[in-house]
Write an enzyme that holds these catalytic residues in place. Sequence first.
Site, short mmCIF file in Angstrom:
data_model
loop_
_atom_site.label_atom_id
_atom_site.label_comp_id
_atom_site.label_asym_id
_atom_site.label_seq_id
_atom_site.Cartn_x
_atom_site.Cartn_y
_atom_site.Cartn_z
CG HIS A 29 39.26 33.31 35.04
ND1 HIS A 29 38.65 32.69 33.96
CD2 HIS A 29 38.46 34.36 35.34
CE1 HIS A 29 37.55 33.33 33.63
NE2 HIS A 29 37.40 34.35 34.47
CG ASP A 84 39.32 41.42 35.69
OD1 ASP A 84 38.96 42.21 34.78
OD2 ASP A 84 38.75 40.34 35.91
CB ILE A 85 41.51 44.21 31.33
CG1 ILE A 85 40.43 43.28 30.80
CG2 ILE A 85 42.91 43.68 31.06
CD1 ILE A 85 40.40 43.16 29.29
CG HIS A 121 37.07 36.60 39.37
ND1 HIS A 121 37.15 37.70 38.55
CD2 HIS A 121 36.51 35.61 38.63
CE1 HIS A 121 36.66 37.40 37.37
NE2 HIS A 121 36.25 36.13 37.38
#
Length: 155
Positions: A109, A40-41, A111
């Site tokens: 998505h 994750d960015i 996490h």
Amino acid sequence: MTSSPTRTVLERCIFCKIVTGQDPNASIVYQNERICIFKDIRPAAEQHLLAVPKYHLDDVRALTSAERPLLEEMRKELGNVLKDQFQIDPAEALFGFHVPPFTTVKHLHMHGMGPVGSMGFLSRMIFRPNSMWFNTDQAVFNRIPAVSQDETGSQ
């Protein structure tokens, strides 16, 4: 899983670009023919990964029993990557999905982040399990019907 017209890749979707190799800045840590896992960015924990299908699904509302095996694979591989590549015990991690309209990228998505103890106060609020904006993987699995024998092609 059978192929269908909805199993496409969208040109404008950043996660579709990542899974097709069009984003050179993505930090992909695992992929196979069905899923892609990348960092994750904006990490909310020491390690924060996202698992996405290699075809476009908008969000958890689009899930049917046909995607249940895909979700199970996403969860399993997220746990494996956290454990094998980052030495984080999956029992010390949090797995789940943002719930629309609280999604920033309209591509399903999951996490996977941990250890949970490394999450700051704000991150703990944003990823509070089974809140109105974030559901654990188990809560999402529980809402999806099991795959019937007709769908699996069993005798």
